[in-house]
Design an enzyme around this catalytic site. Structure first.
Site, mmCIF file in Angstrom:
data_model
loop_
_atom_site.group_PDB
_atom_site.id
_atom_site.type_symbol
_atom_site.label_atom_id
_atom_site.label_comp_id
_atom_site.label_asym_id
_atom_site.label_seq_id
_atom_site.Cartn_x
_atom_site.Cartn_y
_atom_site.Cartn_z
ATOM 1 N N ARG A 164 18.722 138.620 48.444
ATOM 2 C CA ARG A 164 19.192 137.928 47.213
ATOM 3 C C ARG A 164 18.024 137.427 46.345
ATOM 4 N NH1 ARG A 164 22.289 140.362 49.175
ATOM 5 N NH2 ARG A 164 24.226 139.790 50.233
ATOM 6 N N SER A 213 29.587 132.009 48.016
ATOM 7 C CA SER A 213 28.964 131.223 49.092
ATOM 8 C C SER A 213 27.955 130.246 48.515
ATOM 9 C CB SER A 213 28.226 132.145 50.060
ATOM 10 O OG SER A 213 29.129 133.052 50.616
ATOM 11 N N GLU A 283 22.438 129.287 47.658
ATOM 12 C CA GLU A 283 22.386 130.693 47.221
ATOM 13 C C GLU A 283 22.484 130.874 45.693
ATOM 14 O OE1 GLU A 283 23.320 133.754 49.737
ATOM 15 O OE2 GLU A 283 24.653 134.786 48.352
#
Ligand SMILES: Cc1cc2nc3c(=O)[nH]c(=O)nc-3n(C[C@H](O)[C@H](O)[C@H](O)COP(=O)(O)OP(=O)(O)OC[C@H]3O[C@@H](n4cnc5c(N)ncnc54)[C@H](O)[C@@H]3O)c2cc1C
Length: 292
Positions: A164, A213, A283
């Site tokens: 990510r 998330s 995140e």
């Protein structure tokens, strides 16, 4: 700025965020073309005006104070051009639309992206992924605009990336990306997607406003297990709630503020750190105007 694109004034960024959180931006500009965007960036640099690029706002927790600057959105960058086993896609294209277009030509290798509610630009810069695959695996090159407003082509080997993460973020505006395509069984792939989609509907609060998330899964345990163990499932701060369906989702239950969400995140981080000595990492991107 009207010469560069469609200009909207005093727009609420709640309407541009899947979390439905965000302040008023003085301007939101949708540039008409690469050249106009390049000119816009040069104009903003010259006038020392702050700007920020957003995609579909599905990976952003947006400051809800007033933004005295310009939000840029690439809604007019929607070309999809196929050539042999390559496709070049504009950053404003929504991932599920891109996957559906690929199906028409028998290409299936990027199907895993279809459940991620973002744009090509947003997905490429954060290296979005799921089911053990990630978008960077299929990138050949990207066309970008640098901070000075100049267009460049970057080959994949000029980009560093990880989970990510890519070095494109906050450094370039991604204009379009060229991907390597692979053919597969479209019907089977669609069936697989349906199954995965049903699993997500059962496991995640997709009917609520969220940014997916909230924490990365640490190596030791999935984040939701840790959040459960510290007893935070179902807990609220203001209008922000730790989902009882999936403890690694914070949902905007009732007009949550930016502050509510950040406070809830900080409480979870502290409790997990105190009990397990694990530092949870957020995140989505936390966007604060005073940090731009
Ligand atoms: C219900 C739900 C499920 C999700 N599931 C997943 C999942 O399975 N896997 C996953 O990886 N993510 C998931 N996400 C998170 C999110 O959808 C992804 O991170 C997505 O890639 C963000 O894309 P976006 O277009 O919405 O970008 P935004 O959220 O608008 O922006 C994200 C970042 O990208 C930057 N950016 C956007 N466009 C450009 C551009 N053209 N050039 C340069 N920078 C740009 C922004 O400045 C920002 O820093 C989920 C989110 C939700 C709400």
């Amino acid at each position: 700025m009207n010469e560069f694109g469609k200009v909207l004034e005093n727009v609420s960024l709640k309407d541009y965020s899947t979390f439905k959180i965000g302040g008023i931006t003085k301007y939101l500009v949708k540039p008409y073309s690469e050249e106009k965007l390049s000119k816009l960036i040069k104009y903003l640099n010259k006038n020392k005006t702050k700007y920020y690029i957003i995609g579909n706002g599905s990976g952003l927790i947006i400051d809800d104070n007033f933004f005295n600057g310009v939000i840029i959105k690439l809604d007019y960058f929607k070309d999809i051009k196929y050539q042999d086993n390559l496709v070049t896609v504009g950053s404003g294209v929504i991932l599920s639309n891109f996957v559906n277009d690929n199906f028409k030509y028998g290409y299936t290798n990027l199907a895993f992206l279809s459940m991620i509610p973002g744009t090509i630009g947003g997905a490429v810069v954060v290296n979005a992924g799921c089911y053990g695959d990630e978008i960077i695996n299929y990138v050949k090159k990207v066309k970008v605009l640098d901070k000075a407003g100049n267009i460049k082509i970057l080959d994949k080997n000029e980009i560093s990336y990880g989970y990510r993460y890519t070095t494109l973020k906050d450094k370039y505006i991604v204009l379009e990306t060229t991907f390597i395509l692979k053919k597969g069984d479209v019907l089977k792939t669609k069936e697989w997607l349906k199954e995965q989609n049903n699993k997500r509907i059962n496991a995640q609060p997709l009917d609520k406003f969220s940014v997916g998330s909230i924490f990365r899964n640490p190596e030791e345990h999935p984040a939701w297990v840790l959040i459960d163990k510290i007893g935070m499932r179902g807990k609220t701060v203001g209008g922000a709630l730790v989902s009882s369906k999936h403890a690694n989702f914070i949902v905007n239950e009732k007009d949550a503020s930016f502050k509510d969400v950040i406070e809830l995140i900080n409480i979870i981080k502290k409790k997990v750190k105190d009990k397990y000595e694990i530092s949870l990492v957020v995140e989505p991107t936390i966007l604060r105007w005073d940090e731009l």
